[in-house]
Design a protein around this motif. Structure first.
Motif, PDB file in Angstrom:
ATOM      1  N   ARG A   5       0.846  -1.192   0.000  1.00 14.94           N
ATOM      2  CA  ARG A   5       0.000   0.000   0.000  1.00 14.94           C
ATOM      3  C   ARG A   5       0.878   1.236   0.000  1.00 14.94           C
ATOM      4  NH1 ARG A   5      -4.906  -0.976  -0.094  1.00 14.94           N
ATOM      5  NH2 ARG A   5      -5.583   1.103   0.430  1.00 14.94           N
ATOM      6  N   GLY A   6       0.744   2.039  -1.062  1.00 13.77           N
ATOM      7  CA  GLY A   6       1.465   3.297  -1.125  1.00 13.77           C
ATOM      8  C   GLY A   6       2.970   3.138  -1.063  1.00 13.77           C
ATOM      9  N   ALA A   7       3.466   1.994  -1.482  1.00 13.51           N
ATOM     10  CA  ALA A   7       4.891   1.674  -1.346  1.00 13.51           C
ATOM     11  C   ALA A   7       5.765   2.633  -2.141  1.00 13.51           C
ATOM     12  CB  ALA A   7       5.138   0.248  -1.829  1.00 13.51           C
ATOM     13  N   GLY A   8       6.997   2.730  -1.717  1.00 10.45           N
ATOM     14  CA  GLY A   8       7.984   3.512  -2.444  1.00 10.45           C
ATOM     15  C   GLY A   8       8.252   2.878  -3.789  1.00 10.45           C
ATOM     16  N   PRO A   9       8.674   3.666  -4.760  1.00  8.85           N
ATOM     17  CA  PRO A   9       8.823   3.158  -6.104  1.00  8.85           C
ATOM     18  C   PRO A   9       9.754   1.961  -6.245  1.00  8.85           C
ATOM     19  CG  PRO A   9       8.808   5.527  -6.132  1.00  8.85           C
ATOM     20  CD  PRO A   9       8.880   5.094  -4.687  1.00  8.85           C
ATOM     21  N   GLY A  10      11.060   2.121  -6.034  1.00  8.27           N
ATOM     22  CA  GLY A  10      11.974   1.004  -6.225  1.00  8.27           C
ATOM     23  C   GLY A  10      11.712   0.275  -7.526  1.00  8.27           C
ATOM     24  N   LEU A  11      11.627   0.999  -8.614  1.00 11.33           N
ATOM     25  CA  LEU A  11      11.165   0.416  -9.872  1.00 11.33           C
ATOM     26  C   LEU A  11      12.282   0.134 -10.863  1.00 11.33           C
ATOM     27  CD1 LEU A  11       7.907   2.475 -10.411  1.00 11.33           C
ATOM     28  CD2 LEU A  11       8.229   0.296  -9.243  1.00 11.33           C
ATOM     29  N   LYS A  12      13.479  -0.040 -10.372  1.00 11.63           N
ATOM     30  CA  LYS A  12      14.589  -0.367 -11.259  1.00 11.63           C
ATOM     31  C   LYS A  12      14.282  -1.684 -11.981  1.00 11.63           C
ATOM     32  CE  LYS A  12      19.494  -1.046 -11.374  1.00 11.63           C
ATOM     33  NZ  LYS A  12      20.637  -0.232 -11.174  1.00 11.63           N
ATOM     34  N   GLY A  13      14.455  -1.677 -13.272  1.00  7.20           N
ATOM     35  CA  GLY A  13      14.224  -2.883 -14.059  1.00  7.20           C
ATOM     36  C   GLY A  13      12.779  -3.116 -14.458  1.00  7.20           C
ATOM     37  N   ILE A  14      11.876  -2.236 -14.069  1.00  8.95           N
ATOM     38  CA  ILE A  14      10.466  -2.375 -14.448  1.00  8.95           C
ATOM     39  C   ILE A  14      10.311  -1.954 -15.900  1.00  8.95           C
ATOM     40  CG2 ILE A  14       8.129  -1.504 -14.047  1.00  8.95           C
ATOM     41  CD1 ILE A  14       9.072  -3.384 -11.837  1.00  8.95           C
ATOM     42  N   ARG A  15       9.762  -2.861 -16.708  1.00  5.74           N
ATOM     43  CA  ARG A  15       9.580  -2.578 -18.132  1.00  5.74           C
ATOM     44  C   ARG A  15       8.134  -2.701 -18.585  1.00  5.74           C
ATOM     45  NH1 ARG A  15      12.057  -6.395 -21.330  1.00  5.74           N
ATOM     46  NH2 ARG A  15      11.584  -7.872 -19.707  1.00  5.74           N
ATOM     47  N   ARG A  16       7.314  -3.415 -17.801  1.00  7.68           N
ATOM     48  CA  ARG A  16       5.920  -3.651 -18.183  1.00  7.68           C
ATOM     49  C   ARG A  16       5.028  -3.431 -16.972  1.00  7.68           C
ATOM     50  NH1 ARG A  16       7.097  -9.276 -21.426  1.00  7.68           N
ATOM     51  NH2 ARG A  16       7.774  -8.312 -23.373  1.00  7.68           N
ATOM     52  N   VAL A  17       4.122  -2.451 -17.101  1.00 13.42           N
ATOM     53  CA  VAL A  17       3.272  -2.064 -15.978  1.00 13.42           C
ATOM     54  C   VAL A  17       1.808  -2.126 -16.401  1.00 13.42           C
ATOM     55  CG1 VAL A  17       2.740  -0.256 -14.284  1.00 13.42           C
ATOM     56  CG2 VAL A  17       5.077  -0.461 -15.205  1.00 13.42           C
ATOM     57  N   ALA A  18       0.989  -2.802 -15.599  1.00 14.85           N
ATOM     58  CA  ALA A  18      -0.464  -2.826 -15.791  1.00 14.85           C
ATOM     59  C   ALA A  18      -1.091  -1.939 -14.722  1.00 14.85           C
ATOM     60  CB  ALA A  18      -0.989  -4.252 -15.675  1.00 14.85           C
ATOM     61  N   VAL A  19      -1.956  -1.026 -15.136  1.00 16.32           N
ATOM     62  CA  VAL A  19      -2.639  -0.117 -14.220  1.00 16.32           C
ATOM     63  C   VAL A  19      -4.130  -0.415 -14.287  1.00 16.32           C
ATOM     64  CG1 VAL A  19      -3.106   2.297 -13.639  1.00 16.32           C
ATOM     65  CG2 VAL A  19      -0.863   1.648 -14.548  1.00 16.32           C
ATOM     66  N   VAL A  20      -4.727  -0.716 -13.126  1.00 20.58           N
ATOM     67  CA  VAL A  20      -6.146  -1.057 -13.050  1.00 20.58           C
ATOM     68  C   VAL A  20      -6.820  -0.236 -11.956  1.00 20.58           C
ATOM     69  CG1 VAL A  20      -5.773  -3.406 -13.929  1.00 20.58           C
ATOM     70  CG2 VAL A  20      -5.750  -2.994 -11.459  1.00 20.58           C
ATOM     71  N   GLY A  21      -8.145  -0.175 -11.996  1.00 23.98           N
ATOM     72  CA  GLY A  21      -8.925   0.549 -10.999  1.00 23.98           C
ATOM     73  C   GLY A  21     -10.257   0.971 -11.586  1.00 23.98           C
ATOM     74  N   CYS A  22     -11.126   1.468 -10.751  1.00 18.59           N
ATOM     75  CA  CYS A  22     -12.462   1.890 -11.153  1.00 18.59           C
ATOM     76  C   CYS A  22     -12.391   3.048 -12.145  1.00 18.59           C
ATOM     77  CB  CYS A  22     -13.247   2.306  -9.912  1.00 18.59           C
ATOM     78  SG  CYS A  22     -14.969   2.752 -10.246  1.00 18.59           S
ATOM     79  N   GLY A  23     -13.437   3.190 -12.953  1.00 14.61           N
ATOM     80  CA  GLY A  23     -13.566   4.377 -13.782  1.00 14.61           C
ATOM     81  C   GLY A  23     -13.530   5.605 -12.892  1.00 14.61           C
ATOM     82  N   GLY A  24     -12.823   6.640 -13.297  1.00 19.20           N
ATOM     83  CA  GLY A  24     -12.717   7.849 -12.510  1.00 19.20           C
ATOM     84  C   GLY A  24     -11.579   7.832 -11.500  1.00 19.20           C
ATOM     85  N   ALA A  25     -10.895   6.706 -11.370  1.00 17.80           N
ATOM     86  CA  ALA A  25      -9.780   6.621 -10.419  1.00 17.80           C
ATOM     87  C   ALA A  25      -8.544   7.356 -10.931  1.00 17.80           C
ATOM     88  CB  ALA A  25      -9.439   5.162 -10.119  1.00 17.80           C
ATOM     89  N   GLY A  26      -8.487   7.612 -12.227  1.00 20.23           N
ATOM     90  CA  GLY A  26      -7.341   8.330 -12.785  1.00 20.23           C
ATOM     91  C   GLY A  26      -6.310   7.425 -13.439  1.00 20.23           C
ATOM     92  N   LYS A  27      -6.748   6.262 -13.923  1.00 22.92           N
ATOM     93  CA  LYS A  27      -5.818   5.301 -14.532  1.00 22.92           C
ATOM     94  C   LYS A  27      -5.052   5.893 -15.710  1.00 22.92           C
ATOM     95  CE  LYS A  27      -9.012   2.288 -15.404  1.00 22.92           C
ATOM     96  NZ  LYS A  27     -10.164   2.991 -14.833  1.00 22.92           N
ATOM     97  N   SER A  28      -5.765   6.571 -16.597  1.00 25.68           N
ATOM     98  CA  SER A  28      -5.115   7.096 -17.801  1.00 25.68           C
ATOM     99  C   SER A  28      -4.122   8.199 -17.477  1.00 25.68           C
ATOM    100  CB  SER A  28      -6.167   7.604 -18.792  1.00 25.68           C
ATOM    101  OG  SER A  28      -6.962   6.534 -19.243  1.00 25.68           O
ATOM    102  N   THR A  29      -4.499   9.116 -16.601  1.00 23.51           N
ATOM    103  CA  THR A  29      -3.596  10.199 -16.214  1.00 23.51           C
ATOM    104  C   THR A  29      -2.386   9.638 -15.474  1.00 23.51           C
ATOM    105  OG1 THR A  29      -5.433  11.757 -16.088  1.00 23.51           O
ATOM    106  CG2 THR A  29      -3.422  12.346 -14.892  1.00 23.51           C
ATOM    107  N   PHE A  30      -2.629   8.732 -14.531  1.00 23.30           N
ATOM    108  CA  PHE A  30      -1.528   8.106 -13.792  1.00 23.30           C
ATOM    109  C   PHE A  30      -0.593   7.382 -14.758  1.00 23.30           C
ATOM    110  CE2 PHE A  30       0.383   4.432 -11.736  1.00 23.30           C
ATOM    111  CZ  PHE A  30       1.001   5.018 -10.636  1.00 23.30           C
TER     112      PHE A  30
END
Length: 187
Positions: A5-30
Motif C-alpha cells: 500500500r502506497g509503497a515507495g517506487p523502487g522500480l529499477k528494471g520495471i519494463r511492463r506495468v499494468a494499471v487497473v482501478g475503477c472508472g474515474g480513479a485516474g488510470k489514464s492520467t496516472f
C-alpha cells in the motif's frame, strides 16, 4: 503476491506495468505520468476496445489485439477489462491498483463530464458521456467489479510486484518519489 500500500517506487528494471482501478480513479492520467517518468510507452485499452459510436470490439479481436500489445518489450497498459487480464498480467513486472473510494470516482467522472475534459485514453469517435448505465456501473464497482479484479490480480498477477494506491496523496507521493529518484532503504 501481496499488495504493497502506497509503497515507495523502487522500480529499477520495471519494463511492463499494468494499471487497473475503477472508472474515474485516474488510470489514464496516472499511466501517462508513470510512462513519462519511466520512459515507457503508454497504451490505453479503451482506445483499442471501443470503436466509434461506443461500439464494443468482439472479445476474440480484443484478446488478439492485447496479445500483440504485450509482446512489446516495454509498456504501461491502463484499463481493467477483467475478462482479458489473463493476457497482460502474467507478463507484467508491476501492477498498480488505483483503489479509490466510490464517491471520489463518481465525483471525478461527473467533473470531467461537466467540464468536457474527456480522458487521456478516450477512444476516437467516443465522446465523453455520462448516462445511467455508466453511473450504475461506477456505483456497483466496489461490490461487483472490484472483487473480480482482485481475484484476477491474485490469479494472473502472481509474478508481478503489486502496489495499491488509495488516495490522491498516495499517488502524488508515489510519483514524486519516483520523480526525485528516492528509493526506500534496501533497494
Amino acid at each position: 503476491m501481496a499488495s504493497e500500500r502506497g509503497a515507495g517506487p523502487g522500480l529499477k528494471g520495471i519494463r511492463r506495468v499494468a494499471v487497473v482501478g475503477c472508472g474515474g480513479a485516474g488510470k489514464s492520467t496516472f499511466s501517462r505520468r508513470l510512462g513519462e517518468l519511466l520512459d515507457l510507452p503508454v497504451v490505453h485499452l479503451d482506445r483499442h476496445y471501443w470503436r466509434p459510436g461506443w461500439v464494443e470490439t468482439p472479445d476474440e479481436d480484443f484478446r488478439a489485439t492485447q496479445r500483440a500489445l504485450v509482446r512489446a518489450e516495454r509498456w504501461v497498459i491502463d484499463g481493467n477489462y477483467a475478462g482479458t487480464m489473463d493476457v497482460r498480467l502474467p507478463v507484467a513486472d508491476l501492477i498498480v491498483f488505483l483503489d479509490f473510494p466510490r464517491w471520489r470516482c463518481l465525483f471525478r467522472v461527473a467533473r470531467r463530464t461537466v467540464r468536457g475534459w474527456g480522458r487521456d485514453g478516450q477512444a476516437p469517435g467516443c465522446p465523453e458521456r455520462l448516462d445511467w448505465e455508466f453511473l450504475r456501473w461506477l456505483w456497483d464497482w466496489p461490490r461487483d467489479a472490484r472483487p473480480r479484479v482482485l481475484a484476477r490480480l491474485d490469479e494472473h498477477g502472481a509474478r508481478a510486484r503489486r502496489i495499491t494506491l488509495s488516495t490522491p496523496r498516495e499517488v502524488r507521493d508515489f510519483l514524486g518519489r519516483l520523480r526525485s529518484g528516492d528509493r526506500p532503504r534496501g533497494e
